[in-house]
Scaffold this motif. Sequence first.
Motif, PDB file in Angstrom:
ATOM      1  N   HIS A  97       0.845  -1.183   0.000  1.00 11.62           N
ATOM      2  CA  HIS A  97       0.000   0.000   0.000  1.00 11.62           C
ATOM      3  C   HIS A  97       0.884   1.239   0.000  1.00 11.62           C
ATOM      4  O   HIS A  97       1.926   1.266   0.649  1.00 11.62           O
ATOM      5  CB  HIS A  97      -0.966   0.007   1.202  1.00 11.62           C
ATOM      6  CG  HIS A  97      -0.276  -0.093   2.529  1.00 11.62           C
ATOM      7  ND1 HIS A  97       0.259  -1.261   3.022  1.00 11.62           N
ATOM      8  CD2 HIS A  97      -0.024   0.850   3.456  1.00 11.62           C
ATOM      9  CE1 HIS A  97       0.805  -1.044   4.194  1.00 11.62           C
ATOM     10  NE2 HIS A  97       0.658   0.233   4.486  1.00 11.62           N
ATOM     11  N   GLY A  98       0.449   2.251  -0.756  1.00 10.04           N
ATOM     12  CA  GLY A  98       1.257   3.464  -0.859  1.00 10.04           C
ATOM     13  C   GLY A  98       2.671   3.110  -1.290  1.00 10.04           C
ATOM     14  O   GLY A  98       2.865   2.301  -2.196  1.00 10.04           O
ATOM     15  N   PRO A  99       3.667   3.667  -0.605  1.00 10.63           N
ATOM     16  CA  PRO A  99       5.056   3.365  -0.961  1.00 10.63           C
ATOM     17  C   PRO A  99       5.575   2.062  -0.336  1.00 10.63           C
ATOM     18  O   PRO A  99       6.718   1.687  -0.561  1.00 10.63           O
ATOM     19  CB  PRO A  99       5.819   4.570  -0.387  1.00 10.63           C
ATOM     20  CG  PRO A  99       5.010   4.954   0.811  1.00 10.63           C
ATOM     21  CD  PRO A  99       3.574   4.706   0.420  1.00 10.63           C
TER      22      PRO A  99
END
Length: 173
Positions: A97-99
């Motif tokens: 998730h995200g980075p």
Amino acid sequence: MSPTAPDPGDTEAWNAYLAEGNAKQARKRVAADVLLRDPAGRVLLVNPTYKPDWDLPGGMAEANEPPEETVGRELLEELGLKITVCGLLVVDWVAPHGPWDDQIAFVFDGGTLPQDQADQLHPRDEELAEVAFVEPEEARARLGERIQRRFTAAMAALAAERPLYLHDGVPAH
């Protein structure tokens, strides 16, 4: 093409072969938190300085550190608290998730602290702004969505007296 495996009797060559394979394997981030309660059944939450929502006490494992030792180290560093882990409540595989890449998150049962010990808890380093024992419903309201699902599962595992395996906070079937 994979290199041909050497004779396991050639210890040096065998270990070099295994090390090469190990270097190519995926690495997982590991988080370990603890569910601690006071005699009234309230749960301990911490308010980190580095993110917006409250959290369960714990943190990220260091290289080659067992998750239950992560909990012990983090509680000692952040709260000056030594506990004995009472058992495993949750293992949660968290999708990328995200980075962030995926991770494995554990929640352990920390048991119930004596009231005098609970009353004396306060942040011991700059990572925490405050700590509070709160009713489980208030805990759900203070926690971010991802941790909230994990907390709810940990409470269910505690009541059922058996650990749960989750995918992103949802029981895996």
